[in-house]
Scaffold this motif. Structure first.
Motif, PDB file in Angstrom:
ATOM      1  N   ASN A  59       0.852  -1.197   0.000  1.00  0.00           N
ATOM      2  CA  ASN A  59       0.000   0.000   0.000  1.00  0.00           C
ATOM      3  C   ASN A  59       0.891   1.251   0.000  1.00  0.00           C
ATOM      4  O   ASN A  59       2.117   1.143   0.156  1.00  0.00           O
ATOM      5  CB  ASN A  59      -0.959  -0.001   1.208  1.00  0.00           C
ATOM      6  N   GLY A  60       0.260   2.402  -0.124  1.00  0.00           N
ATOM      7  CA  GLY A  60       1.028   3.650  -0.218  1.00  0.00           C
ATOM      8  C   GLY A  60       1.669   4.058   1.098  1.00  0.00           C
ATOM      9  O   GLY A  60       2.678   4.765   1.105  1.00  0.00           O
ATOM     10  N   THR A  61       1.087   3.625   2.205  1.00  0.00           N
ATOM     11  CA  THR A  61       1.676   3.947   3.509  1.00  0.00           C
ATOM     12  C   THR A  61       2.957   3.142   3.702  1.00  0.00           C
ATOM     13  O   THR A  61       4.007   3.691   4.074  1.00  0.00           O
ATOM     14  CB  THR A  61       0.668   3.638   4.645  1.00  0.00           C
ATOM     15  N   THR A  85      -1.983  17.315   4.264  1.00  0.00           N
ATOM     16  CA  THR A  85      -1.885  16.048   3.539  1.00  0.00           C
ATOM     17  C   THR A  85      -2.710  15.013   4.288  1.00  0.00           C
ATOM     18  O   THR A  85      -3.182  15.264   5.400  1.00  0.00           O
ATOM     19  CB  THR A  85      -0.419  15.594   3.458  1.00  0.00           C
ATOM     20  N   PHE A  86      -2.850  13.827   3.677  1.00  0.00           N
ATOM     21  CA  PHE A  86      -3.437  12.719   4.420  1.00  0.00           C
ATOM     22  C   PHE A  86      -2.436  12.278   5.494  1.00  0.00           C
ATOM     23  O   PHE A  86      -1.215  12.319   5.275  1.00  0.00           O
ATOM     24  CB  PHE A  86      -3.783  11.561   3.474  1.00  0.00           C
ATOM     25  N   ALA A  88      -1.182   9.623   6.508  1.00  0.00           N
ATOM     26  CA  ALA A  88      -0.156   8.601   6.242  1.00  0.00           C
ATOM     27  C   ALA A  88       1.217   9.212   5.983  1.00  0.00           C
ATOM     28  O   ALA A  88       2.242   8.605   6.320  1.00  0.00           O
ATOM     29  CB  ALA A  88      -0.570   7.737   5.050  1.00  0.00           C
ATOM     30  N   THR A  89       1.265  10.388   5.382  1.00  0.00           N
ATOM     31  CA  THR A  89       2.552  11.018   5.067  1.00  0.00           C
ATOM     32  C   THR A  89       3.346  11.250   6.355  1.00  0.00           C
ATOM     33  O   THR A  89       4.517  10.849   6.468  1.00  0.00           O
ATOM     34  CB  THR A  89       2.333  12.382   4.369  1.00  0.00           C
ATOM     35  N   VAL A 131       4.458  16.492  -0.933  1.00  0.00           N
ATOM     36  CA  VAL A 131       3.310  15.694  -1.396  1.00  0.00           C
ATOM     37  C   VAL A 131       2.708  16.434  -2.590  1.00  0.00           C
ATOM     38  O   VAL A 131       2.483  17.640  -2.517  1.00  0.00           O
ATOM     39  CB  VAL A 131       2.248  15.562  -0.284  1.00  0.00           C
ATOM     40  N   ASP A 157       5.922  12.049  -2.161  1.00  0.00           N
ATOM     41  CA  ASP A 157       4.674  11.304  -1.937  1.00  0.00           C
ATOM     42  C   ASP A 157       3.756  11.607  -3.124  1.00  0.00           C
ATOM     43  O   ASP A 157       3.149  12.677  -3.214  1.00  0.00           O
ATOM     44  CB  ASP A 157       4.038  11.728  -0.607  1.00  0.00           C
ATOM     45  N   ALA A 159       1.097   9.749  -4.008  1.00  0.00           N
ATOM     46  CA  ALA A 159      -0.121   8.935  -3.866  1.00  0.00           C
ATOM     47  C   ALA A 159      -1.318   9.515  -4.621  1.00  0.00           C
ATOM     48  O   ALA A 159      -2.172   8.772  -5.097  1.00  0.00           O
ATOM     49  CB  ALA A 159      -0.476   8.775  -2.387  1.00  0.00           C
ATOM     50  N   GLN A 160      -1.382  10.842  -4.730  1.00  0.00           N
ATOM     51  CA  GLN A 160      -2.581  11.461  -5.319  1.00  0.00           C
ATOM     52  C   GLN A 160      -2.346  12.005  -6.721  1.00  0.00           C
ATOM     53  O   GLN A 160      -3.164  12.778  -7.214  1.00  0.00           O
ATOM     54  CB  GLN A 160      -3.043  12.614  -4.413  1.00  0.00           C
ATOM     55  N   SER A 181       0.268   5.173  -4.315  1.00  0.00           N
ATOM     56  CA  SER A 181      -0.776   4.338  -3.710  1.00  0.00           C
ATOM     57  C   SER A 181      -1.748   3.939  -4.810  1.00  0.00           C
ATOM     58  O   SER A 181      -2.079   4.766  -5.670  1.00  0.00           O
ATOM     59  CB  SER A 181      -1.528   5.147  -2.647  1.00  0.00           C
ATOM     60  N   LYS A 186      -7.966   6.448  -5.805  1.00  0.00           N
ATOM     61  CA  LYS A 186      -6.896   7.277  -6.367  1.00  0.00           C
ATOM     62  C   LYS A 186      -7.097   7.462  -7.877  1.00  0.00           C
ATOM     63  O   LYS A 186      -7.806   6.678  -8.515  1.00  0.00           O
ATOM     64  CB  LYS A 186      -5.529   6.620  -6.110  1.00  0.00           C
TER      65      LYS A 186
HETATM   66  C1  LIG Z   1      -0.974  11.806   0.232  1.00  0.00           C
HETATM   67  C2  LIG Z   1      -1.124  10.357   0.621  1.00  0.00           C
HETATM   68  N1  LIG Z   1      -0.062   9.679   1.086  1.00  0.00           N
HETATM   69  C3  LIG Z   1      -0.152   8.384   1.418  1.00  0.00           C
HETATM   70  C4  LIG Z   1      -1.331   7.688   1.305  1.00  0.00           C
HETATM   71  C5  LIG Z   1      -1.378   6.268   1.756  1.00  0.00           C
HETATM   72  O1  LIG Z   1      -1.758   5.371   0.788  1.00  0.00           O
HETATM   73  P1  LIG Z   1      -2.478   3.980   1.169  1.00  0.00           P
HETATM   74  O2  LIG Z   1      -3.886   4.297   1.545  1.00  0.00           O
HETATM   75  O3  LIG Z   1      -2.366   3.168  -0.065  1.00  0.00           O
HETATM   76  O4  LIG Z   1      -1.724   3.387   2.302  1.00  0.00           O
HETATM   77  C6  LIG Z   1      -2.468   8.348   0.808  1.00  0.00           C
HETATM   78  C7  LIG Z   1      -3.779   7.705   0.586  1.00  0.00           C
HETATM   79  O5  LIG Z   1      -4.426   7.033   1.164  1.00  0.00           O
HETATM   80  C8  LIG Z   1      -2.366   9.720   0.468  1.00  0.00           C
HETATM   81  O6  LIG Z   1      -3.428  10.393   0.015  1.00  0.00           O
END
Ligand SMILES: Cc1ncc(COP(=O)(O)O)c(C=O)c1O
Length: 368
Positions: A59-61, A85-86, A88-89, A131, A157, A159-160, A181, A186
């Motif tokens: 996954n992206g995290t 940001t989300f 997870a970053t 990001v 990052d 992911a988006q 991600s 996405k």
């Molecule tokens: C900016 C950003 N970074 C990281 C992630 C983490 O990705 P994932 O949900 O696949 O773990 C996301 C999305 O969920 C995200 O929007």
């Protein structure tokens, strides 16, 4: 809702037979983990991104955690990132034992402001983590120059923003390491969890491969503490069905953004900006309004979906209370968090949908 925020089914619908065949192909092959589909996806993403080696992860995290780990960033280190940001970053930085240091954002692109980042560089700084938020590329020319000046790593990052371009090239080709991600919502999705790490060279990619597989190259000798974080072949096979459609989907998002502007949405909300020479892929279509609740009510009254991203910036989240930030420290991120709203955006949005959204928004009044 008459106009939903996203429409995943409409995007996948026409590809259903291909998706079914891809799934059947993996079932028939009996290769589910680190098999040919995953390798083929890594190879095609690599081809697109200047030949940079790519490694599929769960996954992206995990992609972010493993990327930081592969750069040997850990306890005692600081990583400068955006508060807008989300989670997870920032979570990934904390997960490897490092400290996230939040710097304010650019008021137009909502991405990390390179000058604000510069002001946060100190003796413990190891990396800058921009990001490409909502699909707009961060200012990579300035960020990579800043990193070079101070001997810092750059982790992107992405992911988006798969397919977004800075004036100097496509995102994920600037940093030492970049992460994607494939979360289903996405702009370049999978049908479950999935992620990818893009590396500046083979040595770093080898380390990422080892980390995703328990710190081992061969499952016999274990060289370090790693993770169990692979992109499985079923997911990779589905993502490969989507891959040829990525640029078309991004172009259709951009078309919908142009329709919003043409239809006069700018009279009722501040539209997303695009930096000169940049390509925004509109993962989310974020407008701003001084009275966001009024705009939301006007929209929902007409059956138009909207959503708040990200209502509380990272520096004010309870998990980071120990870092000592207070309200007012990062005013642009805070103001954006108070006023930004996501409107419907997906590749199948029609001109009629857009007209409905704008008509609904207009009942909230004209911006002064
Ligand atoms: C900016 C950003 N970074 C990281 C992630 C983490 O990705 P994932 O949900 O696949 O773990 C996301 C999305 O969920 C995200 O929007």
């Amino acid at each position: 809702m008459t106009v939903p925020l996203m429409d995943i089914q409409a995007q996948y619908g026409p590809l259903r037979a291909q998706i079914d065949a891809a799934i059947a192909g993996v079932l028939d092959s009996g290769r589910f983990i680190l098999g040919p589909e995953g390798r083929a996806l890594e190879a095609s993403v690599s081809e697109r991104l200047d030949g940079r080696p790519c490694v599929g992860v769960a996954n992206g995290t995990d992609a972010l955690v493993i990327a930081l780990n592969a750069l040997d960033i850990g306890p005692g280190d600081e990583v400068i990132t955006t508060p807008y940001t989300f989670y997870a970053t920032a979570e990934a930085i904390a997960r490897v034992g490092a400290t996230p240091v939040f710097a304010d954002i650019d008021p137009l692109t909502y991405c990390l402001d390179p000058e604000a980042a510069r002001a946060k560089i100190g003796p413990a700084t190891r990396a800058i983590l921009p990001v490409h938020i909502f699909g707009h590329p961060a200012d990579m020319a300035a960020i990579t120059a800043l990193a070079r000046e101070h001997g810092l790593a750059v982790v992107e990052d992405c992911a988006q923003a798969f397919g977004a371009r800075a004036p100097e090239g496509e995102i994920a080709t600037f940093g030492d390491i970049a992460t994607f991600s494939f979360f289903p919502t996405k702009n370049f999705p999978g049908m479950g969890d999935g992620g990818m790490v893009v590396c500046r060279d083979e040595a770093l990619a080898e380390r990422v491969k080892r980390l995703r597989f328990h710190g081992s190259k061969d499952k016999v000798v274990f060289e370090e503490v790693g993770y169990n974080s692979r992109l499985d072949d079923l997911q990779a096979a589905i993502i490969r069905v989507f891959y040829p459609h990525l640029d078309d989907w991004n172009a259709r998002r951009a078309q919908a953004a142009a329709w919003y502007a043409e239809a006069g949405l700018g009279e009722h909300a501040t539209l997303p900006a695009v930096a000169p020479g940049a390509t925004h892929i509109y993962h989310l279509y974020m407008v701003r309004h001084p009275d966001r609740d009024a705009l939301r009510e006007a929209l929902s009254g007409a059956g138009v979906a909207s959503a708040v991203y990200y209502g509380t910036p990272m520096h004010l989240q309870p998990v980071f209370a120990g870092l000592g930030y207070a309200e007012g420290d990062l005013p642009i991120a805070e103001e954006t968090a108070r006023t930004a709203l996501a409107l419907p955006m997906h590749p199948n949005l029609t001109r009629e949908d857009v007209a409905e959204v704008v008509a609904a928004a207009s009942t909230a009044g004209v911006l002064s």
